[in-house]
Design an enzyme around this catalytic site. Sequence first.
Site, PDB file in Angstrom:
ATOM      1  N   HIS A 241      33.419  41.797  43.621  1.00 44.67           N
ATOM      2  CA  HIS A 241      32.176  41.432  43.482  1.00 44.67           C
ATOM      3  C   HIS A 241      32.097  40.056  42.951  1.00 44.67           C
ATOM      4  CE1 HIS A 241      33.893  42.262  39.570  1.00 44.67           C
ATOM      5  NE2 HIS A 241      32.837  41.892  39.000  1.00 44.67           N
ATOM      6  N   ASP A 242      32.945  39.368  42.846  1.00 44.19           N
ATOM      7  CA  ASP A 242      32.963  37.841  42.286  1.00 44.19           C
ATOM      8  C   ASP A 242      33.339  36.780  43.373  1.00 44.19           C
ATOM      9  OD1 ASP A 242      32.286  38.722  39.766  1.00 44.19           O
ATOM     10  OD2 ASP A 242      34.508  38.719  39.040  1.00 44.19           O
TER      11      ASP A 242
ATOM     12  N   ASP B  29      38.034  43.821  31.750  1.00 49.27           N
ATOM     13  CA  ASP B  29      37.131  42.565  32.091  1.00 49.27           C
ATOM     14  C   ASP B  29      37.459  41.412  31.248  1.00 49.27           C
ATOM     15  OD1 ASP B  29      34.842  41.358  33.751  1.00 49.27           O
ATOM     16  OD2 ASP B  29      33.979  41.277  31.652  1.00 49.27           O
TER      17      ASP B  29
ATOM     18  N   GLU C  82      41.970  42.086  34.123  1.00 48.18           N
ATOM     19  CA  GLU C  82      41.398  41.155  34.879  1.00 48.18           C
ATOM     20  C   GLU C  82      41.799  39.799  33.987  1.00 48.18           C
ATOM     21  OE1 GLU C  82      37.348  39.221  36.564  1.00 48.18           O
ATOM     22  OE2 GLU C  82      37.892  39.703  34.539  1.00 48.18           O
TER      23      GLU C  82
ATOM     24  N   ASP D 165      35.177  50.109  34.339  1.00 48.37           N
ATOM     25  CA  ASP D 165      35.233  48.799  33.923  1.00 48.37           C
ATOM     26  C   ASP D 165      34.990  49.202  32.463  1.00 48.37           C
ATOM     27  OD1 ASP D 165      34.904  46.120  34.370  1.00 48.37           O
ATOM     28  OD2 ASP D 165      34.458  46.566  36.476  1.00 48.37           O
TER      29      ASP D 165
HETATM   30  O1  ISL Z   1      36.448  31.775  34.562  1.00 50.39           O
HETATM   31  C1  ISL Z   1      36.523  32.123  35.703  1.00 50.39           C
HETATM   32  C2  ISL Z   1      37.223  31.249  36.778  1.00 50.39           C
HETATM   33  O2  ISL Z   1      37.512  30.032  36.180  1.00 50.39           O
HETATM   34  C3  ISL Z   1      36.233  33.520  36.220  1.00 50.39           C
HETATM   35  O3  ISL Z   1      36.829  33.799  37.194  1.00 50.39           O
HETATM   36  C4  ISL Z   1      36.184  34.856  35.231  1.00 50.39           C
HETATM   37  O4  ISL Z   1      37.355  34.875  34.599  1.00 50.39           O
HETATM   38  C5  ISL Z   1      35.851  35.746  35.788  1.00 50.39           C
HETATM   39  O5  ISL Z   1      34.492  35.308  36.395  1.00 50.39           O
HETATM   40  C6  ISL Z   1      35.522  36.802  35.182  1.00 50.39           C
HETATM   41  O6  ISL Z   1      34.611  37.987  35.659  1.00 50.39           O
HETATM   42  C7  ISL Z   1      34.478  39.143  35.024  1.00 50.39           C
HETATM   43  O7  ISL Z   1      33.523  38.810  33.865  1.00 50.39           O
HETATM   44  C8  ISL Z   1      32.388  38.240  34.047  1.00 50.39           C
HETATM   45  C9  ISL Z   1      31.501  38.843  34.955  1.00 50.39           C
HETATM   46  O8  ISL Z   1      30.602  38.218  35.510  1.00 50.39           O
HETATM   47  C10 ISL Z   1      32.576  39.253  36.332  1.00 50.39           C
HETATM   48  O9  ISL Z   1      31.635  39.806  37.343  1.00 50.39           O
HETATM   49  C11 ISL Z   1      33.491  39.931  35.959  1.00 50.39           C
HETATM   50  O10 ISL Z   1      34.328  40.319  37.182  1.00 50.39           O
HETATM   51  C12 ISL Z   1      31.800  38.321  32.683  1.00 50.39           C
HETATM   52  O11 ISL Z   1      31.786  39.745  32.357  1.00 50.39           O
END
Ligand code: ISL
Length: 537
Positions: free
Chosen positions: A320-321, A200, A260, A99
């Site tokens: 994980h989100d 990310d 992502e 990542d």
């Molecule tokens: O903004 C969002 C939805 O409207 C989120 O989905 C966002 O794009 C997403 O949370 C990004 O996630 C990634 O980056 C974050 C981190 O907390 C997450 O775990 C990771 O997957 C910040 O680095």
Amino acid sequence: LSDPNWWRQAVVYQIYPRSFADANGDGVGDLQGIISRLPYLVSLGIDAVWLSPFYPSALADGGYDVDDYRDVDPRLGTLSDFDELVEALHGAGIKLIVDIVPNHSSDRHEWFREALAAPKDSPARDRYIFREGVGDQPPSDWDSVFGGSAWAQIEDGQWYLHLFAAEQPDLNWDNREVRDDFIKTLRFWSDRGVDGFRVDVAHALVKDLSEPLPSKTTLPRQSESNGLHPLWDRDEVHDVYHEWRQVLNEYDPPRSAVAEAFVPATRRARYASAKGLGQAFNFDLLQADWDYDRFRQVIEENLALAEQNGSSSTWVFSNHDVVRHATRYGLPKDPDGAWQDGKAWLLSNGTEPTVDVEQGLRRARAAVLLMLALPGSAYLYQGEELGLQEVGELPAANLQDPAYFRSKGAEKGRDGCRVPLPWTVGGLSFGFGAGGSHLLQPKWFGTYSVEAQEGDADSTLSLYRKALAVRRGLQSSEDLEWVDGVDWSLHFQRPGGWQSITNFGAAPIELPDGAVVLSSAPLEGDKLPADTTAWLI
Ligand code: ISL
């Protein structure tokens, strides 16, 4: 090993390292823990591991707040453990994707500390995004993703931009030094043998901060971006990825990259372009309810898009989100379509929904067979192969996720899908490690353990193993042909006569002609029951 297209139809298993396996008994998973579970990874039959951040971090955002991009968090191991992991995985024929978090560093990164110590308008400040406020107010009314203002004030009165937590200051991607440093990071890990990168929030990075800063009331939503938003999905971000691609292509095989990017499907192609990162996550299934029409639409749309831009499709149900999909599929159908609004990542605890665990698991099993029959790459999240449910009962004092602390107070955050894996039926931390578990595992965890499922031919773990083995034998070109006929069924054929049929309806349906090689639930005579997928050849 040096197939440059290995990623196109790869099955990638996401490891959230703090919660996978703990070798040193400090309650936190580590790199040696992963190495110790290599036989398990091999037994699954995956092609690659994607490792979530393992870099030094204060864990303000589970490791997505990186202190040093070119080192290993001492709690997780050392660079030599990392090298050992690469060697172990490669020895077993498994690739490794790491990542990379380019939108923001942590506030403990050397650069940010320098920026705080340096005067206004200095080169050290220019690596981040500092602005004067308006009176005693922030420069604009923008919100951070985690809630509250996207600006935080420092001692001399200036404000810095943070799209996520205040501990995650956004880097300034108009700064050449920032760009060069990330190229150095790409090389650092590529030289160590890493096969690819998961990028990310790839749709952030480059921003337009020209004055006057527009009010949030005039901006499109992140998910409806059109290239005009000052913060998200700007066309200029692709210059960064074009530069990265040239670097990644210097390696043999070229290092892969997957973006992502929470952007509309129509804008995803830019990220997946061969001149750029090459592949992009498609979160449309992750955000969809268990629904025939939506699944069909998403699959058709994404196959068409991938074909247009020469990339391959990606499929993902959990990471994980978000709330684990075995739990999401057990929730009552959402009449407002709220899942599609990003709410999949937060279980509200206002009114606790009743989860139909049996239905959730049944659908999750049907879903994975459907996903694995599709052309493209499948991204699995650790624990889904156990049919693991979201942990809803974490005590408030044990929660770690900033979304919990910062948002309106009614949400649990993302810790419920990050609870350390149960390896054994009982024992301290269900075999995770000898020192307990940093997120508390519920009593019922043991019933989902690897040990409980290992010898059971009908378990979800066995289903995943069989499915991956069968897929490996059948996967060929990326062609897919729909077979229409039976209502509420997603039925398609792959080269070599491989058919997959999923029954989204309530009543059993007639199975097509062919020999059933695998089904996600027992068949009812020659009928395919509700919420079941069967593979036939
Ligand atoms: O903004 C969002 C939805 O409207 C989120 O989905 C966002 O794009 C997403 O949370 C990004 O996630 C990634 O980056 C974050 C981190 O907390 C997450 O775990 C990771 O997957 C910040 O680095």
